[in-house]
Design a protein around this motif. Sequence first.
Motif, short mmCIF file in Angstrom:
data_model
loop_
_atom_site.label_atom_id
_atom_site.label_comp_id
_atom_site.label_asym_id
_atom_site.label_seq_id
_atom_site.Cartn_x
_atom_site.Cartn_y
_atom_site.Cartn_z
N ALA A 20 -41.54 -2.61 3.56
CA ALA A 20 -40.83 -3.73 2.94
C ALA A 20 -40.14 -3.28 1.65
N GLU A 21 -40.82 -2.46 0.88
CA GLU A 21 -40.24 -1.97 -0.38
C GLU A 21 -39.02 -1.09 -0.12
N GLU A 27 -31.31 -1.93 1.51
CA GLU A 27 -30.30 -2.99 1.53
C GLU A 27 -29.52 -3.03 0.22
N LYS A 28 -30.21 -2.81 -0.89
CA LYS A 28 -29.53 -2.78 -2.18
C LYS A 28 -28.59 -1.57 -2.27
N ARG A 48 -34.67 8.66 1.92
CA ARG A 48 -35.78 7.73 1.74
C ARG A 48 -36.65 7.70 3.00
N ALA A 49 -36.03 7.75 4.17
CA ALA A 49 -36.81 7.77 5.41
C ALA A 49 -37.66 9.03 5.49
N GLN A 50 -37.10 10.16 5.08
CA GLN A 50 -37.85 11.42 5.11
C GLN A 50 -39.04 11.37 4.17
N GLU A 51 -38.82 10.84 2.97
CA GLU A 51 -39.92 10.75 2.01
C GLU A 51 -41.03 9.84 2.53
N GLN A 52 -40.65 8.73 3.17
CA GLN A 52 -41.66 7.80 3.69
C GLN A 52 -42.47 8.45 4.80
#
Length: 293
Positions: A20-21, A27-28, A48-52
Motif C-alpha cells: 500500500a505504501e 501513483e504520486k 521501487r519494485a526491485q527494492e520491495q
Amino acid sequence: MSVRRLAPREVQPESFAFTAENLAWAEKTIAKFPPGRQASAVIPLLMRAQEQAGGWLSEPAMRLVGDMLGMAPIRVYEVATFYTQFQLQPVGKRAHIQVCGTTPCMLRGAGDLMKVCKSRIHEEPFHLSASGDLSWEEVECAGTCVNAPMIQVWKDVYEDLTPEDLEKILDAFERGEHPVPGPQNGRHTSAPVTGLRVLTAPELFDGSTVGQGAGLALAREAIAAKANGDAAPSAAPPAAAAAAPPAPPKSDPAPAAPPPAKAVEAAGEADKEKPKKPVAPPPGGKAADPKAE
C-alpha cells in the motif's frame, strides 16, 4: 559481462503487487509527468519494485509496472535488460556486489577485487554464496573512475579499494551491518589523496575577503552619495588601489606572408584567362549592356 536475460520460469514468482505504501508512492510519481508521458516513470517504478522484492526484478513485477504505465511488456523488458542496476534473478539477501571492470578500474586492481568475490562468494557471477547472503557480478563503468577501483552495492559505491578493504566490507555485510560508503583510503570525495596543495589559505574560505574589491567600494560610495544628495563620487579608483601596470612593449611586427606557391599562381592566371559566363537576359527584355553605363 554477460547476456542479460530474465530469470527462468521456475524461479519467477506467480504474481507481484506493490505494498500500500509503495503503491501510493508509485501513483504520486506517475502524476509528476504530463498526460501521455507516464512511461517516463518506468525506471523509478522498476527500482521501487526491485527494492520491495529483495533486490531483484521479476517478470510479474515488470508486467505490473507496464500495466500501470500503459506500456507493452516488451518495452518494459527492454529497459530492465538494458540497465545493470536492475537484477533479473535472485541476488544475495544482504548484498549484491557489482565490480567495475572498465579500463581505469582494471588498471588499478579490479581483477584482484574479482578474485576476492570468486573466493568469498562464488567462482561464477550471478550465483549466491553458500549462505545465500551475497552475490556478485562484473559491470561496466559505474562512474567513479577517478577513485578506481570500486564496487557498487545497491545505491552505494565503495571506492579506492584494496582486496583487504573488500574483505572487510564483505564481512560487514555478512554480519548484517552497513559499511560506510565512499573512498576507503581516507580520501575526501575525489580530492587528491595527498591532500590539498593549492588554495589552502584560510581567508579564501572564511568570508573575510568578501566585499573587499575596489569596484564594490565605489558602488557603496555612490549609494551613500545619492542618499545624502551629494555629487556622485569620481569614478577613479581609491588611492589604495594599485596603479595600472605599464603597457607591455609592442612585439615585433608579424613577418610578411610567404609568396604564393607556383601552382597557386598558375591557377590564378588560368582563372583570369577564362571567358566570363554570359548573363541571362531579364524576363521580357534584352540583356543590359555593361558598357552602357
